[in-house]
Scaffold this active site. Structure first.
Site, mmCIF file in Angstrom:
data_model
loop_
_atom_site.group_PDB
_atom_site.id
_atom_site.type_symbol
_atom_site.label_atom_id
_atom_site.label_comp_id
_atom_site.label_asym_id
_atom_site.label_seq_id
_atom_site.Cartn_x
_atom_site.Cartn_y
_atom_site.Cartn_z
ATOM 1 C CG LEU A 37 -1.932 -1.128 1.327
ATOM 2 C CD1 LEU A 37 -2.749 -0.990 2.599
ATOM 3 C CD2 LEU A 37 -2.843 -1.158 0.109
ATOM 4 N N GLY A 40 7.595 4.156 2.999
ATOM 5 C CA GLY A 40 8.145 5.414 3.492
ATOM 6 C C GLY A 40 9.563 5.230 3.998
ATOM 7 C CE LYS A 60 4.317 2.928 10.770
ATOM 8 N NZ LYS A 60 3.827 4.043 11.636
ATOM 9 C CG ASP A 164 3.898 14.393 10.933
ATOM 10 O OD1 ASP A 164 4.047 15.536 10.447
ATOM 11 O OD2 ASP A 164 4.313 13.356 10.374
#
Length: 381
Positions: A37, A40, A60, A164
């Protein structure tokens, strides 16, 4: 590109890198990888089939580099707090849910893995289709209500600073299964394609009707930079264009920093441009330019505030003037909306009235999430 470089490295230099996931691979004897998906600097995210519960999840997988496990464990602790408090307050529905976490060993070392509910693409992906004029205001207001509700929950119920807030960390989803499936089909939009919206300047092959836009919900995701209000983990937080002034200047920060970022997010959603987009120059840094742009838009920083902050000598001369900048170009927020973005004076004034309290220089006087939610601009149809 990064993956290609890693493939050329000797095996010993892989340590600390991404886990080279293969489609069909099973994590923790439970989660089967279907497709990537996103990728990073710190992790890859994979759409997986939870073979135990017969549903799809997002896993993740963090890099194995030393220190990442500790950071991930902090994120897990924060997310567990969120999950616990969700049982007491529905406002928590606007925060992504952690479903599971585990460690696994791969050829590059140990990797922390976090399992989340599957959502759609990010707000950044959606905004890519409205680059010239911003998103429709009814959707902007609805989305901001959900973001602010989520921040109220984090700040008041969980005592967490997200640290963030930006379009990449606001994820879309649809309660309707067909809409969610349509959003899922565009999950890789940041890499290869875009969410396509009819009426948004796309081609006739667009899949997503613009009338579907108001059916899309949003959730705050990625608490990887988050911290407790009473225990900040880092002095450097937030992505540059959304960074609060107190963070730029080295002051202790709190939940108001998230509100500043949300104001920057709101402006970008409504106009298609960053409120502040600082750039370094030959004789000044990106931070210097950022402070200068803030002053141009919001006015002179009172000396009692400027000189109470740790980095004041880096930015200011003794009278309170900026170092390295002999001339600034003051502009007003309503004027910017009207002149640059074509807003009517009335609409510009109303939106500016919502944004300015969220951009107050003194964090303790900045509007809270609850106060922003009650503002006339965001509650008006």
């Amino acid at each position: 590109m990064e993956e290609q470089v890693q493939e050329e490295m000797p095996p010993a230099q892989h340590t600390g890198g991404h886990h080279p996931v293969q489609e069909g691979e099973v994590f923790n004897t439970r989660y089967q990888a279907l497709r990537e998906l996103g990728c990073g600097a710190f992790a890859t995210v994979w759409l997986c089939q939870d073979m135990r519960r017969k549903k799809q999840v997002a896993v993740k997988v963090l890099k194995s580099r030393e220190g990442f496990a500790d950071t991930a464990q902090d994120e897990v602790t924060l997310l567990r707090c969120v999950n616990c408090m969700k049982k007491k307050d529905r406002a928590g529905e606007n925060i992504i849910s952690l479903l599971d976490d585990f460690r696994m060993i791969g050829e590059n070392g140990f990797h922390m893995c976090l399992v989340f509910e599957v959502l759609g693409p990010s707000l950044r992906c959606l905004m890519g289709n409205y680059t010239t004029q911003g998103l429709p205001l009814p959707f902007v207001k609805k989305s901001l209500q959900q973001v602010l509700t989520g921040l109220y929950f984090l700040h008041k119920r969980c005592r967490i600073i997200h640290a963030d807030i930006k379009p990449e960390n606001i994820l879309l989803y649809g309660h309707d299964k067909s809409l969610q499936r349509l959003l899922m089909d565009t999950l890789d939009c940041g890499q290869r394609t875009h969410v396509k919206l009819k009426g948004a300047g796309g081609d006739p092959g667009n899949q997503l009707e613009e009338s579907d836009l108001m059916s899309i919900e949003v959730k705050i995701a990625d608490l990887g930079s988050a911290c407790w209000t009473y225990k900040p983990f880092s002095k450097e937080i937030q992505t540059q264009p959304y960074r609060a002034l107190e963070v730029l200047l080295g002051l202790d920060y709190g939940t108001p920093a998230d509100i500043w970022s949300t104001a920057c997010l709101a402006f970008e959603m409504a106009t298609g441009e960053c409120l502040f987009d600082p750039q370094p120059g030959k004789y000044f840094s990106r931070d210097d330019d950022h402070v200068a742009r803030i002053i141009e838009l919001l006015g002179r920083i009172p000396p009692q505030i400027a000189f109470s902050w740790n980095k004041s000598t880096k930015f200011f001369s003794r009278p309170g003037a900026l170092l390295r900048f002999s001339r600034l170009c003051p502009r007003s927020l309503p004027g910017t909306l009207a002149d640059r973005h074509g807003w009517t004076p009335r609409a510009a004034a109303a939106f500016a009235a919502f944004l300015l309290p969220a951009l107050h220089y003194a964090p303790e006087r900045r509007a809270s999430a609850a106060q922003s939610l009650r503002h006339a601009w965001i509650t008006a149809p």
